[in-house]
Motif scaffolding. Structure first.
Motif, PDB file in Angstrom:
ATOM      1  N   LEU A 181      45.994  38.119  49.127  1.00 18.92           N
ATOM      2  CA  LEU A 181      44.837  38.401  48.289  1.00 18.92           C
ATOM      3  C   LEU A 181      43.732  39.015  49.132  1.00 18.92           C
ATOM      4  CD1 LEU A 181      44.646  35.027  46.334  1.00 18.92           C
ATOM      5  CD2 LEU A 181      45.673  37.156  45.545  1.00 18.92           C
ATOM      6  N   CYS A 182      42.945  39.917  48.526  1.00 20.46           N
ATOM      7  CA  CYS A 182      41.774  40.452  49.205  1.00 20.46           C
ATOM      8  C   CYS A 182      40.712  39.350  49.250  1.00 20.46           C
ATOM      9  CB  CYS A 182      41.259  41.690  48.477  1.00 20.46           C
ATOM     10  SG  CYS A 182      40.487  41.346  46.882  1.00 20.46           S
ATOM     11  N   PRO A 183      39.661  39.507  50.054  1.00 28.01           N
ATOM     12  CA  PRO A 183      38.641  38.461  50.144  1.00 28.01           C
ATOM     13  C   PRO A 183      38.012  38.089  48.796  1.00 28.01           C
ATOM     14  CG  PRO A 183      38.380  39.993  51.949  1.00 28.01           C
ATOM     15  CD  PRO A 183      39.431  40.567  51.035  1.00 28.01           C
ATOM     16  N   TYR A 190      47.568  46.719  56.670  1.00 30.71           N
ATOM     17  CA  TYR A 190      47.234  45.532  55.894  1.00 30.71           C
ATOM     18  C   TYR A 190      47.898  45.572  54.529  1.00 30.71           C
ATOM     19  CZ  TYR A 190      43.892  44.514  59.524  1.00 30.71           C
ATOM     20  OH  TYR A 190      43.335  44.221  60.728  1.00 30.71           O
ATOM     21  N   ALA A 191      48.342  44.406  54.082  1.00 30.84           N
ATOM     22  CA  ALA A 191      48.998  44.281  52.781  1.00 30.84           C
ATOM     23  C   ALA A 191      47.972  44.445  51.666  1.00 30.84           C
ATOM     24  CB  ALA A 191      49.675  42.919  52.672  1.00 30.84           C
ATOM     25  N   ASP A 192      48.407  44.966  50.536  1.00 36.69           N
ATOM     26  CA  ASP A 192      47.536  45.104  49.369  1.00 36.69           C
ATOM     27  C   ASP A 192      47.456  43.778  48.621  1.00 36.69           C
ATOM     28  OD1 ASP A 192      47.119  47.779  49.907  1.00 36.69           O
ATOM     29  OD2 ASP A 192      48.718  48.452  48.581  1.00 36.69           O
ATOM     30  N   CYS A 193      46.316  43.539  48.002  1.00 38.62           N
ATOM     31  CA  CYS A 193      46.110  42.351  47.180  1.00 38.62           C
ATOM     32  C   CYS A 193      47.056  42.406  45.984  1.00 38.62           C
ATOM     33  CB  CYS A 193      44.656  42.320  46.712  1.00 38.62           C
ATOM     34  SG  CYS A 193      44.281  40.976  45.564  1.00 38.62           S
ATOM     35  N   VAL A 194      47.676  41.289  45.666  1.00 43.65           N
ATOM     36  CA  VAL A 194      48.616  41.252  44.545  1.00 43.65           C
ATOM     37  C   VAL A 194      47.909  41.286  43.192  1.00 43.65           C
ATOM     38  CG1 VAL A 194      50.424  40.102  45.859  1.00 43.65           C
ATOM     39  CG2 VAL A 194      48.779  38.725  44.596  1.00 43.65           C
ATOM     40  N   CYS A 218      44.472  42.932  42.602  1.00 41.97           N
ATOM     41  CA  CYS A 218      43.692  44.146  42.344  1.00 41.97           C
ATOM     42  C   CYS A 218      44.172  45.367  43.125  1.00 41.97           C
ATOM     43  CB  CYS A 218      42.216  43.896  42.645  1.00 41.97           C
ATOM     44  SG  CYS A 218      41.852  43.664  44.398  1.00 41.97           S
ATOM     45  N   GLY A 219      45.013  45.182  44.131  1.00 45.26           N
ATOM     46  CA  GLY A 219      45.535  46.305  44.890  1.00 45.26           C
ATOM     47  C   GLY A 219      44.675  46.736  46.072  1.00 45.26           C
ATOM     48  N   GLU A 220      43.532  46.093  46.271  1.00 44.71           N
ATOM     49  CA  GLU A 220      42.683  46.411  47.418  1.00 44.71           C
ATOM     50  C   GLU A 220      43.329  45.869  48.691  1.00 44.71           C
ATOM     51  OE1 GLU A 220      39.693  48.139  47.533  1.00 44.71           O
ATOM     52  OE2 GLU A 220      40.193  48.641  45.473  1.00 44.71           O
ATOM     53  N   PRO A 221      42.998  46.437  49.849  1.00 39.66           N
ATOM     54  CA  PRO A 221      43.562  45.913  51.105  1.00 39.66           C
ATOM     55  C   PRO A 221      43.121  44.478  51.353  1.00 39.66           C
ATOM     56  CG  PRO A 221      42.513  48.048  51.455  1.00 39.66           C
ATOM     57  CD  PRO A 221      42.175  47.618  50.064  1.00 39.66           C
ATOM     58  N   SER A 222      44.045  43.656  51.819  1.00 38.29           N
ATOM     59  CA  SER A 222      43.721  42.271  52.151  1.00 38.29           C
ATOM     60  C   SER A 222      43.360  42.186  53.628  1.00 38.29           C
ATOM     61  CB  SER A 222      44.916  41.366  51.851  1.00 38.29           C
ATOM     62  OG  SER A 222      45.955  41.611  52.777  1.00 38.29           O
ATOM     63  N   TRP A 272      38.482  34.438  46.992  1.00 35.34           N
ATOM     64  CA  TRP A 272      37.325  33.613  46.635  1.00 35.34           C
ATOM     65  C   TRP A 272      37.417  33.165  45.174  1.00 35.34           C
ATOM     66  CZ3 TRP A 272      33.208  33.956  43.205  1.00 35.34           C
ATOM     67  CH2 TRP A 272      32.172  33.039  43.435  1.00 35.34           C
ATOM     68  N   HIS A 273      37.778  34.096  44.279  1.00 35.37           N
ATOM     69  CA  HIS A 273      37.924  33.753  42.857  1.00 35.37           C
ATOM     70  C   HIS A 273      39.011  32.707  42.653  1.00 35.37           C
ATOM     71  CE1 HIS A 273      35.086  36.523  41.078  1.00 35.37           C
ATOM     72  NE2 HIS A 273      35.580  37.501  41.829  1.00 35.37           N
ATOM     73  N   GLU A 274      40.114  32.845  43.360  1.00 32.90           N
ATOM     74  CA  GLU A 274      41.210  31.887  43.249  1.00 32.90           C
ATOM     75  C   GLU A 274      40.764  30.510  43.732  1.00 32.90           C
ATOM     76  OE1 GLU A 274      45.010  30.712  42.137  1.00 32.90           O
ATOM     77  OE2 GLU A 274      44.043  32.646  41.809  1.00 32.90           O
ATOM     78  N   ALA A 275      39.996  30.474  44.815  1.00 31.58           N
ATOM     79  CA  ALA A 275      39.484  29.193  45.322  1.00 31.58           C
ATOM     80  C   ALA A 275      38.553  28.548  44.312  1.00 31.58           C
ATOM     81  CB  ALA A 275      38.765  29.406  46.641  1.00 31.58           C
ATOM     82  N   GLN A 276      37.721  29.332  43.628  1.00 30.41           N
ATOM     83  CA  GLN A 276      36.826  28.805  42.615  1.00 30.41           C
ATOM     84  C   GLN A 276      37.611  28.224  41.434  1.00 30.41           C
ATOM     85  OE1 GLN A 276      33.383  28.528  42.763  1.00 30.41           O
ATOM     86  NE2 GLN A 276      33.837  29.005  44.882  1.00 30.41           N
ATOM     87  N   ARG A 277      38.662  28.928  41.017  1.00 31.10           N
ATOM     88  CA  ARG A 277      39.476  28.451  39.882  1.00 31.10           C
ATOM     89  C   ARG A 277      40.150  27.124  40.221  1.00 31.10           C
ATOM     90  NH1 ARG A 277      40.378  33.976  38.943  1.00 31.10           N
ATOM     91  NH2 ARG A 277      42.096  34.088  40.414  1.00 31.10           N
TER      92      ARG A 277
END
Length: 50
Positions: free
Chosen positions: A34-36, A13-17, A19-23, A40-45
């Protein structure tokens, strides 16, 4: 190599751009991954930018 005990190929799995967590997306997916949580934060913004 690249296979688990059942004979199926393991997915890397690719890392989140952000935070670096697995997506939830394999490394073969093109574009920003992006990780989950960051997804979610991006969708809220973007939902409240009106």
């Amino acid at each position: 190599m690249g296979e688990d005990a059942s004979g199926a190929e393991t997915v890397v799995y690719a890392d989140c751009v952000h935070c670096g967590e697995p997506s939830e997306y394999p490394e073969s997916v093109k574009g920003i991954t992006l990780c989950p949580v960051c997804e979610w934060h991006e969708a809220q913004r973007t939902a409240c930018s009106g």
